[in-house]
Design an enzyme around this catalytic site. Structure first.
Site, PDB file in Angstrom:
ATOM      1  N   HIS A 103       1.206   1.712  -7.636  1.00 24.17           N
ATOM      2  CA  HIS A 103       0.150   0.744  -6.954  1.00 24.17           C
ATOM      3  C   HIS A 103       0.204   1.585  -5.522  1.00 24.17           C
ATOM      4  CE1 HIS A 103      -2.005  -3.281  -6.144  1.00 24.17           C
ATOM      5  NE2 HIS A 103      -1.660  -2.692  -5.122  1.00 24.17           N
ATOM      6  N   ALA A 104      -1.240   1.679  -5.083  1.00 27.45           N
ATOM      7  CA  ALA A 104      -1.320   2.647  -4.288  1.00 27.45           C
ATOM      8  C   ALA A 104      -1.022   1.780  -2.571  1.00 27.45           C
ATOM      9  CB  ALA A 104      -2.970   2.779  -3.564  1.00 27.45           C
ATOM     10  N   HIS A 164      -9.320   4.460   2.077  1.00 30.44           N
ATOM     11  CA  HIS A 164      -8.904   3.125   2.347  1.00 30.44           C
ATOM     12  C   HIS A 164      -7.412   2.986   2.952  1.00 30.44           C
ATOM     13  CE1 HIS A 164      -7.881  -1.228   2.178  1.00 30.44           C
ATOM     14  NE2 HIS A 164      -6.728  -1.084   1.644  1.00 30.44           N
ATOM     15  N   GLU A 165      -6.454   3.656   2.207  1.00 38.59           N
ATOM     16  CA  GLU A 165      -5.017   3.763   2.521  1.00 38.59           C
ATOM     17  C   GLU A 165      -4.777   4.650   3.934  1.00 38.59           C
ATOM     18  OE1 GLU A 165      -2.983   1.954   1.514  1.00 38.59           O
ATOM     19  OE2 GLU A 165      -3.878   1.315  -0.535  1.00 38.59           O
ATOM     20  N   HIS A 224      -5.048   2.353   7.031  1.00 33.39           N
ATOM     21  CA  HIS A 224      -3.680   1.810   7.258  1.00 33.39           C
ATOM     22  C   HIS A 224      -3.005   2.770   8.173  1.00 33.39           C
ATOM     23  CE1 HIS A 224      -3.993  -1.710   4.523  1.00 33.39           C
ATOM     24  NE2 HIS A 224      -4.280  -0.933   3.752  1.00 33.39           N
ATOM     25  N   GLU A 281      -6.455  -4.333   6.111  1.00 29.32           N
ATOM     26  CA  GLU A 281      -7.062  -4.142   5.260  1.00 29.32           C
ATOM     27  C   GLU A 281      -8.172  -3.369   5.399  1.00 29.32           C
ATOM     28  OE1 GLU A 281      -6.075  -3.509   1.967  1.00 29.32           O
ATOM     29  OE2 GLU A 281      -3.816  -3.924   2.702  1.00 29.32           O
ATOM     30  N   HIS A 323       0.773  -8.966  -6.556  1.00 24.21           N
ATOM     31  CA  HIS A 323       1.162  -9.465  -5.361  1.00 24.21           C
ATOM     32  C   HIS A 323       1.918 -10.751  -5.409  1.00 24.21           C
ATOM     33  CE1 HIS A 323      -2.049  -6.524  -4.584  1.00 24.21           C
ATOM     34  NE2 HIS A 323      -2.034  -6.716  -3.588  1.00 24.21           N
ATOM     35  N   TYR A 357      -6.739  -9.989   1.840  1.00 22.31           N
ATOM     36  CA  TYR A 357      -7.784  -9.066   1.250  1.00 22.31           C
ATOM     37  C   TYR A 357      -9.236 -10.045   1.050  1.00 22.31           C
ATOM     38  CZ  TYR A 357      -3.562  -7.238  -0.334  1.00 22.31           C
ATOM     39  OH  TYR A 357      -2.221  -6.523  -0.117  1.00 22.31           O
TER      40      TYR A 357
END
Length: 635
Positions: free
Chosen positions: A375-376, A405-406, A409, A433, A534, A544
């Site tokens: 899971h990324a 996206h990551e 963060h 997010e 989650h 999210y």
């Protein structure tokens, strides 16, 4: 596409840690070791409130000193914890799970005591803004709160580690248990590609068996964590989660419903159109009009995003191909090159490059010799610019977008890592997010062509509708799922949903919000919420939903700062330094101010607003309404 990665929240969120939120504090590029510093070897004792005669009240200076010491202690503990979590996630064994549980217990014990000691400053007048903010963030810093009882604290840490371990090791080995075992990654590939009703049903049922053993563990987790939340002044754990938004819990619940009300009409239009197309594919007997859609037919294990079935709903065939996957493979993109492409987007805005340690310490591909969590997620393991990404990257458009996206963060981490520990998080958890999501909105056909990954930009109304449909199948389809996961947990934590009704309540919410139903009869022997990462990992999920709203609000503001004048869906801020400055100004704030201040710094607005998503998808919505004429919409 599932880009709702837990990032570093995972630590703090998942295990009573604090701002792991989307990363973790990290070792700077000059900091060669990822191990915790010597001071973290033993959990510090929370600073005791100064001992004074009973009639003498603590002073503002006492509170300031307490806040400073807690920030220092928490950083050491969170580094130790995130290190243990990183090892557990990239090397799943009983030993690494036990080690992580031990550290998490240590952190929970410290936080529990620190939060209780902070209570004596609750009504103190004359606090400076930083001290007051720190005390508030401390109080709501843990997504999992342990009671003071050492035995229960140990039990809670063990349960939390076991739940995530059950998920990470989950496999389906066929109906008789003797077939070739497939993990979630392999099962998800089948869900995405197969159009065989029975095969999809088998895969869906198979994965949902992995969560059955979680039910008693989860029930215990609810009981123990509620006790911990009540000890620090909250009605239950859900109330604590909702208190993390600079407003009363009940006000936030109304705010979430207000935002859903803004976007629900757009979702309803998409649902009606997609259901009609699925009925053509599988038959109206399997997908009847006016009824919820069977959950296994939407291309995703949780029916949370529908982009994998785009080929079934594509409005206009024969338009220029939007297939970036083929181009990535043709050009031999590997994991590093894909991440370098993502980094290039951020540096084009004038932001700094990733540290060398990122390339040395990240997990970019799936190891062959051990179990890992694919899971990324994004990390700052030592809260000191020790940026990392944990993924099992494949050369696909989905993973390319996930990388952008990551890195959102990681770029948040890199601009706030010098702040005190409790400020090292997003303005609220949806912000973390939303940053990455907003960046992905700039991955337009124009940007992809500039990167050499599209030969031709779709032109005309047909090309636009195709593109917007593809985007909506991921971004709009996700909205109700993003809301309902925590709606379910809030009701569980509050006791409105009893343990004997866990699964029933889950599917009631799935039908109410998503218009999706279980494809076969479910019972309370099942624990279908646990089949979603989650839930066993105890990562709050409303972030999210908020991120899907905020990303469009952020994108519109960044496009305005870049001077873009065209339709919102055509804007890419790639290469625009003015947009980069506006973005950096917000990133640097971390959680040092209430979220409306951070929102205003980026957008000029102080209220979350879903109108930008409606503006973005206006062409598609008009087209959907035309297509849906004569259809029996709703469920």
């Amino acid at each position: 596409m599932n880009r709702t990665s837990p990032v570093r929240y995972l630590l703090r969120t998942a295990l009573a840690v604090a701002p792991l939120l989307s990363a973790s504090g990290c070792a700077s590029s000059a900091h060669g070791s990822t191990s915790a510093p010597p001071e973290a070897a033993q959990a510090p004792t929370p600073p005791a409130a100064p001992q004074k005669p009973a009639e003498v009240q603590p002073t503002a200076e006492d509170a300031r000193q307490f806040s400073t010491r807690v920030n220092e202690d928490l950083k050491r503990l969170w580094v130790k914890q995130s290190t243990a979590e990183w090892i557990k996630s990239t090397y799943i064994t009983d030993d690494t799970e036990r080690n992580a549980a031990t550290v998490n217990e240590e952190v929970m014990g410290y936080l529990n005591q620190a939060i209780k000691q902070a209570a004596r400053f609750k009504d103190l007048q004359g606090l400076d803004a930083d001290t007051a903010r720190t005390l508030h963030l401390l109080r709501v810093s843990s997504a999992l709160v342990a009671p003071s009882d050492a035995r229960k604290r140990s039990e809670l840490a063990t349960i939390a580690a076991k739940l995530e371990g059950l998920y990470g090791k989950g496999k389906y080995c066929g109906k008789d248990g003797k077939g070739q075992c497939k993990d979630l990654e392999e099962l998800s590939d089948l869900m995405a590609k197969s159009r065989n009703y029975d095969e999809l049903l088998d895969v869906w049922q198979g994965w949902h068996t992995i969560s059955r053993p979680m039910r008693p563990l989860f029930q215990n987790l609810v009981s123990i964590s509620n006790e911990g939340a009540q000890e620090i002044g909250f009605q239950d754990l859900g109330s604590l989660w909702r208190s993390n938004y600079d407003m009363p819990p009940e006000a936030f619940e109304k705010e979430a419903q207000r935002l859903w009300g803004q976007v629900k009409p757009l979702y309803d239009d998409l649902h009606c159109y997609v259901r009609a197309r699925l009925a053509k594919q599988y038959g109206e007997d399997k997908v009847p009009a006016g009824k919820p859609i069977p959950a296994h037919l939407l291309g995703n294990m949780w029916a949370q995003e529908w982009n994998n079935i785009y080929n079934l709903v594509e409005p206009y065939k024969g338009q220029p191909s939007l297939d970036v996957d083929a181009e990535l493979k043709k050009q031999n993109y590997d994991a590093v090159r894909m991440v370098k492409t993502g980094e290039g987007f951020f540096t084009s805005l004038g932001l700094k490059p990733l540290p060398q340690t990122f390339w040395e310490r990240s997990q970019l591909t799936k190891p062959r010799d051990r179990e890992v969590v694919c899971h990324a997620s994004a990390w700052d393991v030592t809260y000191n610019n020790d940026l990392r990404v944990k993924m099992c990257i494949k050369p696909t458009e989905e993973d390319l977008v996930t990388i952008h996206h990551e890195l959102g963060h990681d770029y948040y981490y890199t601009y706030y890592y010098t702040l005190p520990a409790l400020y090292q998080q997003g303005a609220h958890d949806g912000f973390h997010e939303a940053i990455g999501d907003a960046i992905t909105l700039s991955i337009t056909p124009g940007y992809l062509k500039q990167m050499g990954l599209l030969k031709e930009i779709p032109k005309g109304d047909k090309g636009l509708i195709n593109l917007q449909m593809k985007d909506a199948m991921e971004k709009v389809a996700f909205l109700p799922f993003g809301l309902l996961v925590d709606q379910w947990r809030w009701e569980v934590f509050s006791g409105r949903v009893k343990p004997e009704e866990y699964n029933k309540a889950w599917w009631e919410l799935r039908e109410k919000y998503q218009g999706v139903r279980a494809p076969v009869e479910r019972s309370e022997q099942d624990f279908d919420p646990g089949a979603k990462y989650h839930v066993p990992a105890n990562v709050p999920y409303t972030r999210y939903f908020l991120a899907r709203i905020l990303q469009f609000q952020f994108h519109r503001a960044l496009c305005q700062s870049a001077g873009f004048k065209g339709p919102l869906h055509e804007c890419s801020i790639y290469g625009n330094k003015e947009a980069g400055k506006r973005l950096q100004a917000m990133l640097e704030m971390g959680a040092s101010k209430p979220w409306p201040d951070a929102l205003q710094a980026l957008t000029g607005q102080r209220e979350m607003d879903a109108s930008a998503i409606l503006e973005y998808f206006a062409p598609l919505r008009a087209w959907l309404q035309e297509q849906n004429k004569g259809q029996k919409c709703g469920w």
